[in-house]
Motif scaffolding. Sequence first.
Motif, PDB file in Angstrom:
ATOM      1  N   SER A   1     -40.394  17.479 -11.238  1.00  7.86           N
ATOM      2  CA  SER A   1     -41.809  17.734 -11.472  1.00  7.86           C
ATOM      3  C   SER A   1     -42.055  19.134 -12.018  1.00  7.86           C
ATOM      4  CB  SER A   1     -42.602  17.535 -10.176  1.00  7.86           C
ATOM      5  OG  SER A   1     -42.016  18.265  -9.127  1.00  7.86           O
TER       6      SER A   1
ATOM      7  N   LYS B   1     -42.342  15.089 -14.724  1.00 11.23           N
ATOM      8  CA  LYS B   1     -43.740  14.720 -14.497  1.00 11.23           C
ATOM      9  C   LYS B   1     -44.574  15.992 -14.344  1.00 11.23           C
ATOM     10  CE  LYS B   1     -47.114  11.919 -13.333  1.00 11.23           C
ATOM     11  NZ  LYS B   1     -47.766  11.085 -14.299  1.00 11.23           N
TER      12      LYS B   1
ATOM     13  N   GLU C   1     -43.388  13.511  -7.758  1.00 11.84           N
ATOM     14  CA  GLU C   1     -42.108  12.934  -8.150  1.00 11.84           C
ATOM     15  C   GLU C   1     -41.004  13.979  -8.034  1.00 11.84           C
ATOM     16  OE1 GLU C   1     -42.151  10.708 -11.775  1.00 11.84           O
ATOM     17  OE2 GLU C   1     -44.101   9.847 -11.317  1.00 11.84           O
TER      18      GLU C   1
END
Length: 193
Positions: free
Chosen positions: A148, A128, A145
Amino acid sequence: MRHFAIVGHRAPSSGRINLNDLAGSSGRMDVLARAISSALFLSHGVREDTTITLHLMGGPGVPRRIRFNGAKIKGLHVDERAIAGRIRSIISDPVPVRGHWVEHGSGIEHSGGDLETTILEWTNLDIKAYILSKDAPKFSKESIEQESGFILSDDQDFSTEEKKIIANLPCFSLGYRWLQGHIAIAIVHYILD
């Protein structure tokens, strides 16, 4: 894993780096070297859960990316000049094909490509992506998250084209003032640790 990506707008993708002038004629290579140091190094060791990708967008030739992987890195020293020396040896090689990573020592590889290429790769790996910007909601551990990636710019703001590429990505702020990239990386580590 934590991933960082920093755009070096004037950092040369090919050619030479003047190790005696990292801040001037080398396209603010000092900013990128400090970012690598903050992303990867602890007081007594290396963060094995972290990668950082440099985007060398300046100088002659096509854009180049250099990725440093803390889990595999060997022989990299923490000082700016040593890090810049490693980058200098990489940019003397031809730029690999966009998206094709070529190893250049333990834990260091390079590829052609730009920020859009990196974001696409992260998406394909379920990483992410987040933008770090002062004009955004406050950064918090709860809003991130597990896998990441954090994108930041050098001493210049993102270009108009880069802003289009990152327009739909979530943004977080580490404060109401612009921070130097290496400090922003250290703060992200502090919050997530």
